[in-house]
Design a protein around this motif. Structure first.
Motif, PDB file in Angstrom:
ATOM      1  N   GLN A   1      23.573  29.839  18.064  1.00  0.00           N
ATOM      2  CA  GLN A   1      24.922  29.315  18.250  1.00  0.00           C
ATOM      3  C   GLN A   1      25.616  29.116  16.905  1.00  0.00           C
ATOM      4  O   GLN A   1      24.966  29.041  15.863  1.00  0.00           O
ATOM      5  N   ASP A   2      26.925  29.073  16.974  1.00  0.00           N
ATOM      6  CA  ASP A   2      27.744  28.911  15.779  1.00  0.00           C
ATOM      7  C   ASP A   2      27.434  27.555  15.142  1.00  0.00           C
ATOM      8  O   ASP A   2      27.543  26.517  15.812  1.00  0.00           O
ATOM      9  N   PRO A   3      27.057  27.517  13.866  1.00  0.00           N
ATOM     10  CA  PRO A   3      26.782  26.227  13.223  1.00  0.00           C
ATOM     11  C   PRO A   3      27.968  25.269  13.291  1.00  0.00           C
ATOM     12  O   PRO A   3      27.778  24.043  13.237  1.00  0.00           O
ATOM     13  N   ALA A   4      29.185  25.805  13.431  1.00  0.00           N
ATOM     14  CA  ALA A   4      30.362  24.941  13.491  1.00  0.00           C
ATOM     15  C   ALA A   4      30.367  24.043  14.724  1.00  0.00           C
ATOM     16  O   ALA A   4      31.064  23.025  14.759  1.00  0.00           O
ATOM     17  N   LEU A   5      29.598  24.406  15.757  1.00  0.00           N
ATOM     18  CA  LEU A   5      29.525  23.556  16.943  1.00  0.00           C
ATOM     19  C   LEU A   5      28.872  22.222  16.625  1.00  0.00           C
ATOM     20  O   LEU A   5      29.107  21.231  17.310  1.00  0.00           O
ATOM     21  N   GLY A   6      28.012  22.193  15.613  1.00  0.00           N
ATOM     22  CA  GLY A   6      27.401  20.935  15.202  1.00  0.00           C
ATOM     23  C   GLY A   6      26.401  20.372  16.179  1.00  0.00           C
ATOM     24  O   GLY A   6      26.147  19.166  16.182  1.00  0.00           O
ATOM     25  N   LEU A   7      25.792  21.199  17.031  1.00  0.00           N
ATOM     26  CA  LEU A   7      24.822  20.703  17.996  1.00  0.00           C
ATOM     27  C   LEU A   7      23.458  20.515  17.349  1.00  0.00           C
ATOM     28  O   LEU A   7      23.091  21.244  16.438  1.00  0.00           O
ATOM     29  N   PRO A   8      22.678  19.554  17.849  1.00  0.00           N
ATOM     30  CA  PRO A   8      21.306  19.422  17.346  1.00  0.00           C
ATOM     31  C   PRO A   8      20.486  20.627  17.780  1.00  0.00           C
ATOM     32  O   PRO A   8      20.807  21.310  18.755  1.00  0.00           O
ATOM     33  N   GLU A   9      19.398  20.881  17.078  1.00  0.00           N
ATOM     34  CA  GLU A   9      18.592  22.073  17.339  1.00  0.00           C
ATOM     35  C   GLU A   9      17.937  22.056  18.712  1.00  0.00           C
ATOM     36  O   GLU A   9      17.499  23.093  19.216  1.00  0.00           O
ATOM     37  N   THR A  10      17.882  20.890  19.345  1.00  0.00           N
ATOM     38  CA  THR A  10      17.224  20.781  20.649  1.00  0.00           C
ATOM     39  C   THR A  10      18.118  21.170  21.815  1.00  0.00           C
ATOM     40  O   THR A  10      17.653  21.259  22.957  1.00  0.00           O
ATOM     41  N   TYR A  11      19.412  21.393  21.565  1.00  0.00           N
ATOM     42  CA  TYR A  11      20.353  21.727  22.626  1.00  0.00           C
ATOM     43  C   TYR A  11      21.032  23.060  22.341  1.00  0.00           C
ATOM     44  O   TYR A  11      21.237  23.443  21.189  1.00  0.00           O
ATOM     45  N   LEU A  12      21.407  23.752  23.422  1.00  0.00           N
ATOM     46  CA  LEU A  12      22.173  24.989  23.313  1.00  0.00           C
ATOM     47  C   LEU A  12      23.435  24.865  24.163  1.00  0.00           C
ATOM     48  O   LEU A  12      23.381  24.444  25.326  1.00  0.00           O
ATOM     49  N   GLY A  13      24.570  25.235  23.572  1.00  0.00           N
ATOM     50  CA  GLY A  13      25.838  25.133  24.274  1.00  0.00           C
ATOM     51  C   GLY A  13      25.961  26.215  25.351  1.00  0.00           C
ATOM     52  O   GLY A  13      25.708  27.393  25.093  1.00  0.00           O
ATOM     53  N   VAL A  14      26.354  25.812  26.564  1.00  0.00           N
ATOM     54  CA  VAL A  14      26.506  26.769  27.658  1.00  0.00           C
ATOM     55  C   VAL A  14      27.962  26.902  28.094  1.00  0.00           C
ATOM     56  O   VAL A  14      28.288  27.792  28.893  1.00  0.00           O
ATOM     57  N   LEU A  15      28.853  26.074  27.567  1.00  0.00           N
ATOM     58  CA  LEU A  15      30.288  26.193  27.837  1.00  0.00           C
ATOM     59  C   LEU A  15      31.027  25.263  26.883  1.00  0.00           C
ATOM     60  O   LEU A  15      30.650  24.101  26.729  1.00  0.00           O
ATOM     61  N   THR A  16      32.058  25.788  26.226  1.00  0.00           N
ATOM     62  CA  THR A  16      32.877  24.984  25.321  1.00  0.00           C
ATOM     63  C   THR A  16      34.317  25.020  25.765  1.00  0.00           C
ATOM     64  O   THR A  16      34.830  26.076  26.151  1.00  0.00           O
ATOM     65  N   HIS A  17      34.981  23.869  25.715  1.00  0.00           N
ATOM     66  CA  HIS A  17      36.399  23.787  26.072  1.00  0.00           C
ATOM     67  C   HIS A  17      37.186  23.194  24.913  1.00  0.00           C
ATOM     68  O   HIS A  17      36.825  22.154  24.364  1.00  0.00           O
ATOM     69  N   CYS A  18      38.238  23.909  24.512  1.00  0.00           N
ATOM     70  CA  CYS A  18      39.146  23.418  23.482  1.00  0.00           C
ATOM     71  C   CYS A  18      40.499  23.163  24.130  1.00  0.00           C
ATOM     72  O   CYS A  18      41.093  24.084  24.690  1.00  0.00           O
TER      73      CYS A  18
END
Length: 287
Positions: free
Chosen positions: A269-286
């Motif tokens: 995932q894009d480092p800009a999302l800032g998520l911890p390594e234990t989670y993966l983003g499955v949908l982003t809303h801006c």
């Protein structure tokens, strides 16, 4: 609101410089006593976490929402039918946004569909235990994520024919052939769907091989501009608009990106999302 949710995201490691956990930004004392504290004391810690993360240079925080509250946040944003929604990985994603104003919205049991002239989004949260992450949940992007270890194993990074698409957002597309481009990610797939016989033959010839090892395949995809079908465990985005030139600006409305050079880095995932390594983003809303 009583705060019952723990800030823990499964990264339990104290930072030597700050004394804070790099996953949740709490102190060791706060972690040890969390279950014994009342809602007011937990609330005071939650209110201080954003500033701590900024000062410590940590990623975006998990929001202080329980599973049902995250589901309501997602439902409210879908009901508004505005903003941009993305599904993807670093170097490959699809984005859905209406071209002008709110998207057309259709709700069915267990799913919400947003429709635009250039593509569509369907969200089926199901019983997935979503967590929400954001630096500023009011004005900035919110990423809905799943715990990495709850996702399926990493699939082979190879092109694969799925067959006729049995779950398209437009029933008229059921006879087109769907191919998984084989990015080898646990939390998403990037596919193309087409009825073009020449492109089908080209994709079949690439089966079992990595997209990154077949430079001419991407050029063939750009030339044919098939439908892009990008899915995560809770969402599907279909992009109908033509693939823009490699050096062109992203268009307004639904669009997709597939960048072999970035994919080759192997980041989930894009480092800009800032998520911890234990989670993966499955949908982003801006918004």
């Amino acid at each position: 609101m009583a705060v019952l949710t723990s800030p823990c995201v499964g990264v339990c490691r104290l930072d030597d410089a700050t004394g804070l956990c790099v996953g949740c930004a709490r102190t060791g004392d706060e972690i040890a006593n969390w279950s014994a504290w009342d809602a007011d004391r937990r609330r005071a810690v939650w209110d201080d976490l954003a500033a701590r993360r900024t000062e410590g240079g940590f990623g975006h925080p998990a929001l202080d929402l329980s599973g049902p509250e995250v589901a309501r946040m997602l439902a409210d944003r879908l009901a508004a039918a505005t903003g941009t929604w993305t599904v993807g990985t670093y170097g490959a994603l699809a984005a859905f946004a209406a071209d002008d104003g709110p998207a057309a919205r259709r709700a069915t049991p267990g799913a919400t569909v947003l429709l635009g002239p250039g593509g569509a989004l369907r969200v089926r949260p199901g019983k997935n235990r979503l967590r929400a992450f954001a630096a500023d949940p009011q004005a900035g992007p919110v990423t809905f994520a799943l715990f990495r270890e709850k996702l399926p194993p990493r699939p082979p990074a190879a092109v694969r024919e799925i067959g006729p698409d049995r779950d398209p957002l437009d029933p008229a597309d059921r006879d087109e052939v769907l191919f998984d481009l084989g990015l080898g990610r646990r939390h998403m797939t990037f596919g193309v769907r087409t009825g073009d016989g020449r492109l089908i033959d080209r994709l079949r010839a690439a089966e079992g091989r990595s997209l990154l090892a077949d430079g001419s395949l991407w050029e063939a995809l750009v030339a044919a501009s098939p439908r892009r079908v990008v899915e995560s465990p809770i969402a599907r985005i279909e992009v109908r608009r033509a693939i823009p030139p490699r050096d062109g600006a992203p268009p307004d409305g639904p669009h997709g990106h597939l960048m072999p050079d970035l994919l080759a880095l192997g980041l989930d995932q894009d480092p800009a999302l800032g998520l911890p390594e234990t989670y993966l983003g499955v949908l982003t809303h801006c918004p």
